[in-house]
Design a protein around this motif. Structure first.
Motif, PDB file in Angstrom:
ATOM      1  N   GLU A 130      12.846  24.981   0.570  1.00  0.00           N
ATOM      2  CA  GLU A 130      11.471  25.551   0.429  1.00  0.00           C
ATOM      3  C   GLU A 130      10.546  24.819   1.688  1.00  0.00           C
ATOM      4  O   GLU A 130       9.741  25.528   1.987  1.00  0.00           O
ATOM      5  CB  GLU A 130      10.938  24.769  -0.872  1.00  0.00           C
ATOM      6  CG  GLU A 130      11.572  25.879  -1.988  1.00  0.00           C
ATOM      7  CD  GLU A 130      10.631  25.307  -3.363  1.00  0.00           C
ATOM      8  OE1 GLU A 130       9.993  24.297  -3.231  1.00  0.00           O
ATOM      9  OE2 GLU A 130      10.939  25.882  -4.524  1.00  0.00           O
ATOM     10  N   ARG A 134       8.604  27.417   4.179  1.00  0.00           N
ATOM     11  CA  ARG A 134       7.105  27.026   4.311  1.00  0.00           C
ATOM     12  C   ARG A 134       6.721  27.017   5.693  1.00  0.00           C
ATOM     13  O   ARG A 134       5.848  27.483   5.980  1.00  0.00           O
ATOM     14  CB  ARG A 134       6.705  25.877   3.441  1.00  0.00           C
ATOM     15  CG  ARG A 134       5.299  25.537   3.586  1.00  0.00           C
ATOM     16  CD  ARG A 134       4.852  24.447   2.615  1.00  0.00           C
ATOM     17  NE  ARG A 134       4.601  24.662   1.383  1.00  0.00           N
ATOM     18  CZ  ARG A 134       3.679  25.199   0.805  1.00  0.00           C
ATOM     19  NH1 ARG A 134       2.522  25.560   1.706  1.00  0.00           N
ATOM     20  NH2 ARG A 134       3.506  25.684  -0.455  1.00  0.00           N
ATOM     21  N   ASP A 145      -1.771  29.211  -0.227  1.00  0.00           N
ATOM     22  CA  ASP A 145      -1.358  29.057  -1.685  1.00  0.00           C
ATOM     23  C   ASP A 145      -2.412  29.523  -2.605  1.00  0.00           C
ATOM     24  O   ASP A 145      -2.172  29.897  -3.604  1.00  0.00           O
ATOM     25  CB  ASP A 145      -1.145  27.399  -1.917  1.00  0.00           C
ATOM     26  CG  ASP A 145      -0.078  26.999  -1.171  1.00  0.00           C
ATOM     27  OD1 ASP A 145       0.976  26.932  -1.573  1.00  0.00           O
ATOM     28  OD2 ASP A 145      -0.159  26.506  -0.034  1.00  0.00           O
ATOM     29  N   THR A 146      -3.882  29.318  -2.260  1.00  0.00           N
ATOM     30  CA  THR A 146      -4.633  29.718  -3.097  1.00  0.00           C
ATOM     31  C   THR A 146      -5.673  30.706  -2.408  1.00  0.00           C
ATOM     32  O   THR A 146      -5.559  30.740  -1.014  1.00  0.00           O
ATOM     33  CB  THR A 146      -5.579  28.631  -3.651  1.00  0.00           C
ATOM     34  OG1 THR A 146      -6.151  28.021  -2.513  1.00  0.00           O
ATOM     35  CG2 THR A 146      -4.643  27.545  -4.218  1.00  0.00           C
ATOM     36  N   TYR A 554      -1.213  35.804  -0.631  1.00  0.00           N
ATOM     37  CA  TYR A 554      -1.321  34.349  -0.860  1.00  0.00           C
ATOM     38  C   TYR A 554      -0.776  34.333  -2.305  1.00  0.00           C
ATOM     39  O   TYR A 554      -0.475  35.109  -3.021  1.00  0.00           O
ATOM     40  CB  TYR A 554      -2.695  34.178  -0.856  1.00  0.00           C
ATOM     41  CG  TYR A 554      -3.539  34.249  -1.824  1.00  0.00           C
ATOM     42  CD1 TYR A 554      -3.763  33.396  -3.230  1.00  0.00           C
ATOM     43  CD2 TYR A 554      -4.281  35.682  -2.056  1.00  0.00           C
ATOM     44  CE1 TYR A 554      -4.470  33.788  -4.194  1.00  0.00           C
ATOM     45  CE2 TYR A 554      -5.002  35.900  -3.346  1.00  0.00           C
ATOM     46  CZ  TYR A 554      -5.188  35.122  -4.396  1.00  0.00           C
ATOM     47  OH  TYR A 554      -6.103  35.243  -5.248  1.00  0.00           O
ATOM     48  N   GLN A 556       1.304  30.392  -4.470  1.00  0.00           N
ATOM     49  CA  GLN A 556       2.186  29.307  -4.421  1.00  0.00           C
ATOM     50  C   GLN A 556       3.609  29.765  -3.843  1.00  0.00           C
ATOM     51  O   GLN A 556       4.101  30.795  -3.788  1.00  0.00           O
ATOM     52  CB  GLN A 556       2.318  28.574  -5.619  1.00  0.00           C
ATOM     53  CG  GLN A 556       1.224  27.924  -6.061  1.00  0.00           C
ATOM     54  CD  GLN A 556       0.582  26.820  -5.388  1.00  0.00           C
ATOM     55  OE1 GLN A 556       1.437  26.178  -4.858  1.00  0.00           O
ATOM     56  NE2 GLN A 556      -0.634  26.867  -5.441  1.00  0.00           N
ATOM     57  N   SER A 558       6.804  28.591  -4.236  1.00  0.00           N
ATOM     58  CA  SER A 558       7.666  29.236  -5.323  1.00  0.00           C
ATOM     59  C   SER A 558       7.319  30.696  -5.980  1.00  0.00           C
ATOM     60  O   SER A 558       8.372  31.203  -6.267  1.00  0.00           O
ATOM     61  CB  SER A 558       7.772  28.124  -6.401  1.00  0.00           C
ATOM     62  OG  SER A 558       6.439  28.141  -7.109  1.00  0.00           O
ATOM     63  N   GLU A 559       5.952  30.928  -6.233  1.00  0.00           N
ATOM     64  CA  GLU A 559       5.848  32.216  -6.592  1.00  0.00           C
ATOM     65  C   GLU A 559       5.887  33.643  -5.733  1.00  0.00           C
ATOM     66  O   GLU A 559       6.061  34.408  -6.192  1.00  0.00           O
ATOM     67  CB  GLU A 559       4.203  32.048  -7.007  1.00  0.00           C
ATOM     68  CG  GLU A 559       3.728  31.216  -7.998  1.00  0.00           C
ATOM     69  CD  GLU A 559       2.366  30.898  -8.406  1.00  0.00           C
ATOM     70  OE1 GLU A 559       2.176  30.614  -9.364  1.00  0.00           O
ATOM     71  OE2 GLU A 559       1.560  30.974  -7.493  1.00  0.00           O
TER      72      GLU A 559
END
Length: 599
Positions: A130, A134, A145-146, A554, A556, A558-559
């Motif tokens: 990860e 990233r 992420d958001t 956009y 997270q 993992s998402e």
């Protein structure tokens, strides 16, 4: 050399025996531990030196080729009044070079989903995997992420006269949708229910973030270039409900279109009447009806929020086995939320609920038309006519299509010769999600055929825009987003605007378009890709609001891993034919320009 010295410094040191002693030992006894260590040290040093030399040679070749390609692009597409563009950081350029070096190797692209899934399932390796993803692919292709984390990027793009198409890219796993993914039906349903409601909620939040940004940077309802994209299969509790609705529509839709529209067909205003039918027509189940009713209610909430906040919505296209259902829901929303002011509220097609409408931003809802589908030219013509007759504004996002390998692999006629790496994971060789009744696959098999249809649709759509502008309608009756990474098609769009008197070109090649045209025509590319083309379009077209937007996902890490895995496969159509190599070379040329100049 510094790398080699550091490597040598950290390797175990060995005591060198006198030469005569070493010779005697070598001739009479096996190699000592010291000798083995010395040999290993030399081999590692030679290996590192060789690798470094090969890598440096390849980089220099890439940099020279990239510089030449950039010169040729500038000569072929000159724009003398280019706006000042902030230079990318060296770290960003290096990341781009690494990412596109990976994307230049087709076998690695094909196996990337499997590689990511395998590494992420090993304890201890997941965190490392990860972290690497990233630092590379996530930062290259994902905005943050958001939604709030993407705002600095939107600011940066807006300073470059570029807008944004937001997309919360948490997806439903296609394998689970088709086979349950190894879970029981109740477990799968529970997981999907949690995820799809989260996506609906986040989409509403995304609309608010986009609207808050536009409220600070624009005045009124025009020139708002922060849009939101949604994916319907991610918003339903079970994606198979969409496939079964599509199957029902294919089986029951009357073929009244003339000329006929190939599969997946043309949506009708009556498509969703089945949701209120007292009977339960096959292959739909009671659970499907409940899921689809809930989806419709959620779409009304989303569209209502977008209308209240003045944010355009793009309904993304998906696999052909979902398309009839997606078309039905998109048309349902478009007929109401794109309703023109002159149309009475008690229109012949009814409404999805008690929602107050107003002109506001129009078109508010955009449907996606995929040029690789055989149906698209006829479907587009009939969509324009239906919107005119129905009194609503037509929103069109024209793309080539990103699911070509999957479509070829799924259709029975082409499955045997298809690229097996393109078959969605988990479906297996015995399962085909295709619902097409046609003997040929729903997509064109040759890229040249798709290119020809895309360009033909460009001409037809700009002609429709010209007719709308010349009619001097207060509210646009058509709006188009041309999504393309192809230089020929991008230039065709701008050239057609000039040819059809929707823009004027100056001596420097800059095309000026008025607000009426700017509200109806936009172009877009994916974030992290074809930055040179995006900058070129932003420089070539002059308007009061950004003419080009970037599709920015956009979520997270993992998402969005499924999104990144899917994008790696889908982007083969974009990155194929040497496009990934070109991106790599251009990044190398910019890196080299920071260090020394090629002549």
């Amino acid at each position: 050399m510094m790398v080699f010295s550091l490597v040598g410094r950290h390797l175990p040191r060995c005591r060198i025996r006198p030469a005569f002693r070493r010779s005697r030992l070598l001739s009479t006894a096996p190699p000592s531990q010291e000798s083995q260590l010395l040999s290993s040290r030399r081999l590692i040093t030679v290996g590192l030196a060789s690798s470094g030399l090969v890598g440096a040679t390849l980089f220099v070749q890439d940099a020279r080729a990239g510089a030449q390609e950039l010169r040729e692009l500038t000569e072929k597409n000159p724009v003398a009044t280019a706006r000042d563009k902030p230079s990318s950081s060296l770290a960003t350029l290096i990341r781009t070079y690494i990412v596109y070096s990976f994307c230049s190797i087709p076998p690695l692209v094909d196996w990337s989903p499997t590689i990511l899934e395998t590494l992420s399932s090993v304890p201890g390796l997941r965190q490392i995997t990860e972290a690497v993803v990233r630092a590379t692919f996530f930062k290259q292709f994902v905005g943050g992420d958001t939604a709030e984390a993407v705002i600095p990027l939107i600011d940066e793009l807006r300073a470059q006269n570029t807008g944004c198409l937001f997309a919360y890219s948490v997806e439903v796993d296609q394998a689970e949708a088709g086979s349950g993914g190894g879970q029981s039906q109740s477990e799968t349903s529970k997981t999907a229910s949690t995820v799809h409601k989260q996506i609906v909620s986040e989409t509403l939040h995304c609309i608010d973030v986009a609207a808050d940004y536009e409220d600070k940077h624009t005045i009124g309802s025009t020139g708002r270039r922060t849009w939101v994209a949604i994916k319907l299969s991610a918003m339903v509790a079970d994606a198979e409900s969409l496939r079964r609705l599509s199957q029902y529509l294919v089986n029951t839709r009357p073929r009244i279109a003339e000329p006929p529209v190939a599969f997946p067909g043309c949506p009708l205003p009556t498509d969703l009447d089945v949701l209120s039918s007292p009977s339960l027509p096959g292959p739909l189940t009671r659970s499907d009806i409940a899921n689809l009713r809930e989806l419709r209610e959620d779409l009304v909430r989303i569209c209502t929020r977008a209308q209240e906040r003045g944010i355009r919505l793009i309904f993304d296209a998906e696999y052909s086995w979902y398309e009839p259902a997606i078309d039905a829901f998109t048309l349902d929303m478009m007929r109401y939320f794109n309703k023109l002011p002159s149309l009475p509220k008690s229109s012949w097609f009814g409404s999805p609920g008690k929602v107050e409408t107003s002109a506001g931003v129009q078109p508010l809802i955009y449907a996606t038309y995929q040029a690789y589908l055989r149906r698209t030219p006829e479907y587009l013509v009939q969509s324009i006519a239906a919107a005119r007759e129905g009194g609503y504004s037509l929103g069109v996002k024209l793309v080539r299509g990103a699911y070509h390998p999957h479509e070829i692999a799924a259709h029975p006629a082409t499955a045997a010769s298809a690229d097996k790496s393109a078959i969605p994971p988990g479906f297996g060789a015995s399962y085909s999600p295709s619902i097409s009744p046609d003997p040929v696959p729903p997509v064109w098999t040759e890229k040249s055929e798709t290119d020809a249809r895309y360009n033909a649709c460009v001409r037809a759509l700009i002609a429709a825009v010209r007719a709308d502008v010349e009619a001097r309608t207060r509210t646009p009756t058509i709006g188009v987003l041309f999504g393309t990474h192809n230089w020929e098609s991008a230039n065709l769009v701008v050239d057609e605007l000039v040819r059809q008197r929707l823009g004027s070109v100056d001596a420097n090649g800059v095309v000026a378009i008025g607000d009426a045209v700017a509200e109806r025509v936009t172009m877009g590319q994916l974030f992290g890709m074809t930055a040179v083309l995006t900058d070129y379009l932003a420089n070539r077209v002059q308007s009061s609001s950004p003419f080009v937007i970037k599709y920015i996902p956009y979520g997270q890490l993992s998402e969005v891993m499924p999104y990144l895995s899917r994008r790696a496969i889908e982007n083969k159509s974009v990155l194929g034919n040497g496009a990934a190599i070109e991106e790599r070379r251009r990044a190398a040329a910019e890196i080299a320009a920071r260090i020394f100049t090629f002549t």
